[in-house]
Design a protein around this motif. Structure first.
Motif, PDB file in Angstrom:
ATOM      1  N   SER A   1     -46.362 -29.532 112.629  1.00 33.90           N
ATOM      2  CA  SER A   1     -47.577 -29.821 113.544  1.00 33.90           C
ATOM      3  C   SER A   1     -47.594 -31.238 114.473  1.00 33.90           C
ATOM      4  CB  SER A   1     -48.860 -29.959 112.577  1.00 33.90           C
ATOM      5  OG  SER A   1     -48.779 -30.860 111.625  1.00 33.90           O
TER       6      SER A   1
ATOM      7  N   PHE B   1     -44.963 -31.707 117.460  1.00 32.44           N
ATOM      8  CA  PHE B   1     -43.826 -31.670 118.322  1.00 32.44           C
ATOM      9  C   PHE B   1     -44.063 -31.867 119.653  1.00 32.44           C
ATOM     10  CE2 PHE B   1     -39.850 -29.405 119.641  1.00 32.44           C
ATOM     11  CZ  PHE B   1     -38.935 -30.139 119.019  1.00 32.44           C
ATOM     12  N   PRO B   2     -43.963 -33.237 120.171  1.00 32.90           N
ATOM     13  CA  PRO B   2     -44.660 -33.438 121.573  1.00 32.90           C
ATOM     14  C   PRO B   2     -43.324 -32.976 122.496  1.00 32.90           C
ATOM     15  CG  PRO B   2     -44.021 -35.372 120.224  1.00 32.90           C
ATOM     16  CD  PRO B   2     -44.051 -34.427 119.208  1.00 32.90           C
TER      17      PRO B   2
ATOM     18  N   LEU C   1     -30.393 -37.282 104.110  1.00 33.67           N
ATOM     19  CA  LEU C   1     -30.032 -37.039 105.301  1.00 33.67           C
ATOM     20  C   LEU C   1     -28.438 -37.055 105.099  1.00 33.67           C
ATOM     21  CD1 LEU C   1     -30.759 -36.768 108.261  1.00 33.67           C
ATOM     22  CD2 LEU C   1     -30.441 -39.040 108.756  1.00 33.67           C
TER      23      LEU C   1
ATOM     24  N   TYR D   1     -25.482 -30.505 115.299  1.00 31.49           N
ATOM     25  CA  TYR D   1     -26.466 -29.332 115.483  1.00 31.49           C
ATOM     26  C   TYR D   1     -27.492 -29.974 116.142  1.00 31.49           C
ATOM     27  CZ  TYR D   1     -29.100 -25.167 114.512  1.00 31.49           C
ATOM     28  OH  TYR D   1     -29.878 -24.114 114.607  1.00 31.49           O
TER      29      TYR D   1
ATOM     30  N   LEU E   1     -44.619 -26.126 106.305  1.00 28.58           N
ATOM     31  CA  LEU E   1     -43.258 -26.353 106.127  1.00 28.58           C
ATOM     32  C   LEU E   1     -42.914 -25.812 104.908  1.00 28.58           C
ATOM     33  CD1 LEU E   1     -40.341 -27.737 106.959  1.00 28.58           C
ATOM     34  CD2 LEU E   1     -41.356 -29.605 105.440  1.00 28.58           C
TER      35      LEU E   1
ATOM     36  N   ASN F   1     -34.758 -34.546 106.352  1.00 31.35           N
ATOM     37  CA  ASN F   1     -33.331 -34.084 107.000  1.00 31.35           C
ATOM     38  C   ASN F   1     -33.566 -32.727 107.813  1.00 31.35           C
ATOM     39  OD1 ASN F   1     -33.679 -32.530 104.864  1.00 31.35           O
ATOM     40  ND2 ASN F   1     -31.623 -33.015 103.892  1.00 31.35           N
ATOM     41  N   TYR F   2     -34.706 -32.527 108.266  1.00 32.43           N
ATOM     42  CA  TYR F   2     -35.142 -31.387 109.217  1.00 32.43           C
ATOM     43  C   TYR F   2     -35.116 -31.380 110.486  1.00 32.43           C
ATOM     44  CZ  TYR F   2     -37.263 -30.743 104.425  1.00 32.43           C
ATOM     45  OH  TYR F   2     -37.011 -30.613 103.054  1.00 32.43           O
ATOM     46  N   THR F   3     -34.638 -30.311 111.087  1.00 25.54           N
ATOM     47  CA  THR F   3     -34.687 -30.344 112.683  1.00 25.54           C
ATOM     48  C   THR F   3     -35.224 -29.185 113.072  1.00 25.54           C
ATOM     49  OG1 THR F   3     -32.542 -28.547 112.694  1.00 25.54           O
ATOM     50  CG2 THR F   3     -31.967 -30.877 112.371  1.00 25.54           C
ATOM     51  N   ILE F   4     -35.717 -29.459 114.248  1.00 26.73           N
ATOM     52  CA  ILE F   4     -36.952 -28.564 114.909  1.00 26.73           C
ATOM     53  C   ILE F   4     -36.528 -28.053 116.180  1.00 26.73           C
ATOM     54  CG2 ILE F   4     -39.332 -28.270 115.403  1.00 26.73           C
ATOM     55  CD1 ILE F   4     -39.969 -30.345 113.629  1.00 26.73           C
ATOM     56  N   ARG F   5     -36.451 -27.128 116.642  1.00 31.71           N
ATOM     57  CA  ARG F   5     -36.380 -26.643 117.755  1.00 31.71           C
ATOM     58  C   ARG F   5     -37.487 -25.587 118.367  1.00 31.71           C
ATOM     59  NH1 ARG F   5     -30.424 -26.490 119.284  1.00 31.71           N
ATOM     60  NH2 ARG F   5     -29.996 -27.776 117.614  1.00 31.71           N
ATOM     61  N   LYS F   6     -38.059 -25.809 119.633  1.00 33.42           N
ATOM     62  CA  LYS F   6     -39.076 -24.852 119.906  1.00 33.42           C
ATOM     63  C   LYS F   6     -38.426 -23.415 120.533  1.00 33.42           C
ATOM     64  CE  LYS F   6     -43.022 -24.317 123.044  1.00 33.42           C
ATOM     65  NZ  LYS F   6     -43.659 -25.012 124.173  1.00 33.42           N
TER      66      LYS F   6
ATOM     67  N   LEU G   1     -42.257 -23.031 116.352  1.00 33.44           N
ATOM     68  CA  LEU G   1     -41.160 -24.112 116.006  1.00 33.44           C
ATOM     69  C   LEU G   1     -40.183 -23.517 114.748  1.00 33.44           C
ATOM     70  CD1 LEU G   1     -43.064 -27.231 115.469  1.00 33.44           C
ATOM     71  CD2 LEU G   1     -42.088 -26.357 117.719  1.00 33.44           C
ATOM     72  N   TRP G   2     -38.935 -23.894 115.348  1.00 36.06           N
ATOM     73  CA  TRP G   2     -37.839 -23.161 114.389  1.00 36.06           C
ATOM     74  C   TRP G   2     -37.404 -24.398 113.661  1.00 36.06           C
ATOM     75  CZ3 TRP G   2     -32.261 -21.719 116.085  1.00 36.06           C
ATOM     76  CH2 TRP G   2     -31.408 -21.152 115.074  1.00 36.06           C
ATOM     77  N   ILE G   3     -37.706 -24.508 112.484  1.00 40.01           N
ATOM     78  CA  ILE G   3     -37.462 -25.504 111.661  1.00 40.01           C
ATOM     79  C   ILE G   3     -36.346 -25.284 110.413  1.00 40.01           C
ATOM     80  CG2 ILE G   3     -38.262 -27.540 110.029  1.00 40.01           C
ATOM     81  CD1 ILE G   3     -41.242 -26.695 111.007  1.00 40.01           C
ATOM     82  N   GLN G   4     -35.270 -25.955 110.560  1.00 39.66           N
ATOM     83  CA  GLN G   4     -34.030 -25.980 109.567  1.00 39.66           C
ATOM     84  C   GLN G   4     -33.856 -27.365 108.892  1.00 39.66           C
ATOM     85  OE1 GLN G   4     -31.757 -24.206 112.723  1.00 39.66           O
ATOM     86  NE2 GLN G   4     -31.095 -22.846 111.035  1.00 39.66           N
TER      87      GLN G   4
ATOM     88  N   PRO H   1     -24.751 -24.870 110.555  1.00 37.59           N
ATOM     89  CA  PRO H   1     -26.068 -25.113 110.364  1.00 37.59           C
ATOM     90  C   PRO H   1     -26.914 -24.065 111.118  1.00 37.59           C
ATOM     91  CG  PRO H   1     -24.892 -26.980 111.504  1.00 37.59           C
ATOM     92  CD  PRO H   1     -23.897 -26.077 111.173  1.00 37.59           C
ATOM     93  N   ARG H   2     -26.355 -23.489 112.148  1.00 39.04           N
ATOM     94  CA  ARG H   2     -27.315 -22.437 112.746  1.00 39.04           C
ATOM     95  C   ARG H   2     -27.862 -21.454 111.757  1.00 39.04           C
ATOM     96  NH1 ARG H   2     -27.760 -21.955 118.290  1.00 39.04           N
ATOM     97  NH2 ARG H   2     -29.003 -19.941 117.931  1.00 39.04           N
TER      98      ARG H   2
ATOM     99  N   TYR I   1     -48.882 -26.366 116.496  1.00 43.33           N
ATOM    100  CA  TYR I   1     -48.504 -27.880 116.558  1.00 43.33           C
ATOM    101  C   TYR I   1     -48.940 -28.417 117.549  1.00 43.33           C
ATOM    102  CZ  TYR I   1     -45.264 -25.206 119.552  1.00 43.33           C
ATOM    103  OH  TYR I   1     -45.033 -24.321 120.398  1.00 43.33           O
TER     104      TYR I   1
ATOM    105  N   GLU J   1     -48.680 -30.765 121.211  1.00 44.01           N
ATOM    106  CA  GLU J   1     -47.260 -31.001 121.843  1.00 44.01           C
ATOM    107  C   GLU J   1     -47.631 -32.290 122.798  1.00 44.01           C
ATOM    108  OE1 GLU J   1     -44.735 -27.768 123.297  1.00 44.01           O
ATOM    109  OE2 GLU J   1     -46.528 -27.169 123.945  1.00 44.01           O
TER     110      GLU J   1
END
Lengths: 566, 347
Positions: free
Chosen positions: A319, A321-322, A383, A392, B171, B203-208, B215-218, B231-232, B267, B269
């Motif tokens: 929630s 994500f700037p 991590l 990635y 999440l 250890n989370y990665t986020i892409r919009k 948000l694509w969170i992995q 990882p994809r 979310y 921005e």
């Protein structure tokens, strides 16, 4: 003399009834206004439920939509009824169905009895209030608002824009000075009756009918005309979020509400059983004479606004994500990046950890794996050191690492051998980064290695190109990090001074200078090595003007001796 | 020039929005066709109160998890559950049919062909969830949010609604035991987090996603242990489980994203934090080993199942997901402080 309660109700009638009984039990007469949009059946049941109470009246019903005149009209008719029906009433307290008395009602009665002439109404001029939403402060008194803000936002905005464009301004009648404030007030009979029976009331009413959110300005403005003594604060504790929407109090706010020492709070969630039970039953509590002090809990609400609008810098989550540029800090804490240092000094990482007490990693962006400190394969937050996971999303890797280790400064090594392409801009633009670079130091491991010279030459050319591009990034006008760059030749001339500066900036212990220095690699023959590269047609320039003088068999005579910086 | 470009951009956005509209309609139509696959077992939808918060899920052999699941979400304030039973044979069906606040349908058709149960649920939600806040979950997801121990769901939904929000993001947090997963036997009704009390904290990665704006969170232990080399392919951990439903809405892939896409904007921005929650994932109970063997055979859980064979093999191998930097679960305040969820402005 007593305190009359006006109660505006539109929902949660069981709670309204409960609170009405509480007021009534303490001897307060009540006038209740129910929103006209309440179904007749519900309204009738509500009236019936309260029929056993002696001093309860129901006033003429108006439709009360947020931000419209209806709320003022409702208050006016209820107030008139109160003044007409209950001669005894000296103070009239405006409350809503979701208000809850926090202190025994008798304390409120006594408090007001001691201040018979005082009107408690928050009332400030538009220039002095920060809380207006929608950018309309003074304009709410000088424009017209024919469309509902809630239901027809587009038309509302267009109407405002149109009036601004043509320079339309309403005249404010009789030189009134508009004031605004919380709609929950407590006025004396004198002031209230003067407002209601003013010969110009029709003029004022007609004017305020077209003002935006008149319930926050009608009484607040007019009270200034008549009141003998205004205390510009509300006796009702109410908090608003950054959108101007009221905060709601739940069961877990019990202690918070007690601490405020306020007489009444709103809004209470209708299902907050624990709050209703606690505050409506234990009225026999010791009589306190403390002043209401909402300031005691202000900090909590101020922090909530901060959290909602600015968030925690350096945190990325489902929630928050700037978009780029709005991060308000890419990372959450300062960290240091060292480039070339571990090439030039043999025990740099261990030394740095000892001297600064920080967490010192190896090359976090090394091609094989993230070299976490002490050879760990996972770091805080689980991590992973996997290069694939890191590459990635290298930015997420870095921000996570810094976030996960809040409270412990992170240092790591970087160099042209690493996977820096996708992260160098982020670090350079991050004002939390302290980047120290010794350019050309990557040549030292090549010099020490036992590889074929043709390979060395090729590798040297590759690394030099990468580093030179990297330096362009660091020198770009967008770079916000604290960046220091030395050529290798410059650095080894007087290594202690830059080291001392960097360490001082990290600023952890060690105020008295460095007691111990890192061990520099043996560079005898390095000049010749560079010369050999040159002879092969490669031009190593990032090291600076390096002394080429001594041949391969010279003793290391001008190797800087370890010394103390006082 | 700039103006022309803006015009072109506007046009292409509009065209894309129009395509998404048709995609949504297609998914709705698909759900309509699939309605015949559902046979009512216990239809108690007439008991749904007008303001009730609904739960919706598809289950298969979840007898182990259901008692705790139902208990937890009832306590939060879910008023009625809409459940599709996809061919259970472990008593799940009889158990659910006996619950007074569950309406149950059953089908033996393909889970995968029903978009992992979503077509069935879409149909049920068209019929019964219009105008209700609806919590769409899997049986191994336990929904929590800030203050969930003192403020039931209606408090949350009222707060959201007053601020003009129709959807709520969470999440998914994989919870795992210390040691091999099979070493920790679990009985129905037990608190699953007595053993599954560890998680990956950061250890989370986020892409919009550019198309649906979700948000694509992995990340998490599965990315760390099973997908470190690719990882994809790691599972998606972001969901939008709680939505004030409208019969024209539709989930696109599991509950990761919805159409219309504005619902995916859970979310902030501009740097602020919106209110959000967490789905505690109880996948790694001891039964995961057994179930994975079965799922690997059935090939019903991934669109491209072949890619996940090694993943299943790892699970069948009774893995240990714990590491020295796993975090022990203490409650929502801890997750909030760690930034795995946020209370936003909800004091």
């Amino acid at each position: 003399m007593s305190v009359g309660i006006i109660m505006l109700v539109h929902t949660a009638f069981d709670r309204a009834e409960q609170v009405a009984r509480h007021w009534s039990a303490a001897g307060c007469p009540l006038v209740i206004h129910a929103d006209k949009s309440v179904p007749p059946k519900t309204y009738k049941a509500f009236v019936n439920a309260l029929s056993d109470l002696p001093d309860v009246r129901f006033s003429a019903r108006h439709r009360c939509e947020w931000g419209t005149w209806g709320l003022v009209a409702a208050t006016q008719s209820a107030a008139q009824l109160m003044l007409d029906e209950f001669e005894d009433v000296r103070h009239v307290y405006l409350a809503s169905g979701s208000c809850l008395p926090l202190r025994p009602v008798q304390e409120l009665i006594d408090y007001l009895a001691e201040r018979p002439q005082t009107d408690f109404i928050e009332s400030a001029t538009t220039a002095d209030v920060p809380w207006t939403i929608g950018g309309l402060d003074h304009e709410r008194f000088t424009l017209r608002f024919p469309f509902s803000w809630r239901k027809h936002r587009y038309l509302f905005d267009r109407a405002v824009a149109f009036q601004r464009a043509i320079g339309y301004r309403r005249r404010i009648p009789n030189g009134l000075v508009p004031h605004m404030g919380s709609q929950w007030w407590c006025l004396t009979r004198q002031t209230l009756s003067a407002i209601l029976s003013d010969p110009d009331r029709k003029v004022y009413d007609d004017y305020f009918k077209q003002v935006w959110i008149p319930d926050e300005s009608y009484f607040q403005t007019l009270a200034r005309q008549y009141s003998l003594q205004i205390e510009s604060r509300s006796l009702t504790l109410s908090k608003f979020d950054y959108q101007g929407k009221p905060h709601i109090f739940y069961d877990d706010h019990l202690q918070l509400l007690r601490r405020s020492d306020c007489f009444v709070a709103r809004k209470i969630w209708p299902f907050a059983n624990r709050l209703y039970d606690a505050f409506l039953t234990d009225s026999a509590g010791a009589m306190k004479r403390t002043e209401p002090n909402p300031g005691k809990i202000d900090r909590i609400f101020a922090k909530a606004v901060e959290r909602r609008t600015r968030g925690r810098p350096g945190l990325y989550m489902q929630s928050r994500f700037p978009v780029e540029g709005r991060e308000n800090g890419l990372t959450c804490a300062q960290y240091s990046v060292f480039e070339g240092f571990s090439d030039l000094f043999e025990n740099f990482e261990a030394w740095l950890a000892r001297v600064t007490g920080t967490r010192v990693h190896g090359h976090l962006f090394a091609p094989e794996r993230a070299e976490f400190s002490d050879g760990q394969t996972v770091m805080n937050g689980a991590l992973s050191d996997s290069a694939a996971l890191r590459d990635y999303n290298p930015r997420a890797f870095l921000t996570s690492l810094i976030w996960n280790t809040r409270g412990e400064r992170q240092c790591f090594q970087m160099g042209p051998r690493d996977e820096i392409k996708d992260i160098e801009w982020d670090i350079a633009k991050d004002s939390n980064a302290q980047i120290s670079v010794i350019t050309g130091a990557w040549a030292v491991p090549l010099f020490k290695s036992n590889r074929n010279f043709a390979d060395l030459r090729q590798e040297a050319a590759r690394l030099q190109q990468i580093e030179s591009q990297h330096l362009n990034v660091l020198r770009s006008p967008w770079a916000k990090a604290r960046i220091r760059i030395w050529t290798m030749a410059e650095f080894i001339e007087a290594p202690m001074e830059p080291l001392q500066t960097i360490i001082d900036e990290i600023g952890q212990q060690n105020m008295r200078g460095l007691a111990e220095v890192p061990r520099m690699a043996d560079l005898s023959g390095f000049g010749q090595f560079l010369q050999n590269l040159k002879n092969q047609g490669m031009h190593p320039y990032l090291m600076g003007d390096f002394p080429v003088a001594h041949g391969p068999h010279d003793t290391p005579q001008n190797k800087p001796k370890p010394y103390l910086v006082q | 020039m700039g103006r022309r470009q803006a015009g072109i951009e506007w046009m292409s956005n509009a065209a894309f929005a129009y395509r998404l509209r048709w995609k949504r309609r297609r998914l709705l139509y698909r759900a309509l066709r699939k309605r015949r696959q559902l046979a009512p077992v216990a239809d108690r939808t007439d008991r749904i109160a007008p303001d009730a918060i609904l739960g919706a899920m598809t289950v298969r052999n979840e007898m182990l998890r259901l008692p705790f699941f139902l208990d937890h979400h009832r306590r939060l304030g879910v008023g009625h559950f809409l459940v599709v039973d996809n061919g259970s044979d472990d008593g799940t069906r009889a158990y659910l049919a006996a619950q007074p606040d569950v309406s149950l349908w059953s089908t033996t058709q393909s889970y995968k062909l029903s978009r992992f149960g979503m077509d069935w649920l879409t149909w049920l939600m068209i019929r019964h969830a219009h105008g209700h806040w609806c919590l769409t979950l899997d049986a191994d997801e336990i929904f929590i949010y800030p203050h969930h121990d003192t403020r039931p769901l209606p408090a949350l939904t009222e707060w959201l609604e007053a601020r003009g929000r129709r959807s709520f993001g969470a999440l998914m947090l994989d919870m795992y035991p210390k040691g091999r997963v099979q070493d920790h036997p679990y009985k129905p009704g037990d608190d699953p987090f007595r053993h599954l009390c560890w998680f990956d904290g950061g250890n989370y990665t986020i892409r919009k996603k550019p198309d649906l704006h979700n948000l694509w969170i992995q990340g998490g232990p599965r990315a760390r242990c099973f997908f470190a080399d690719r990882p994809r392919r790691a599972p998606t951990m972001g969901k939008v489980p709680l939505v004030k439903w409208n019969r024209r809405f539709v989930y696109v892939s599991s509950t990761h994203s919805l159409l219309p896409r504005r619902l995916n904007r859970v979310y902030d921005e501009s740097g602020g934090e919106a209110l959000s929650g967490v789905l505690l994932h109880t996948k790694f109970l001891d039964v995961v080993v057994e179930k994975s063997a079965e799922e690997k055979q059935r090939r019903e859980h991934f669109a491209n199942s072949a890619l996940y064979e090694t993943y299943y093999d790892s699970l069948i191998g009774n893995p240990d997901l714990w590491c020295a930097h796993s975090t022990r679960y203490l409650g929502w305040r801890q997750l909030e402080a760690m930034g795995l969820m946020s209370r936003g402005g909800w004091v």
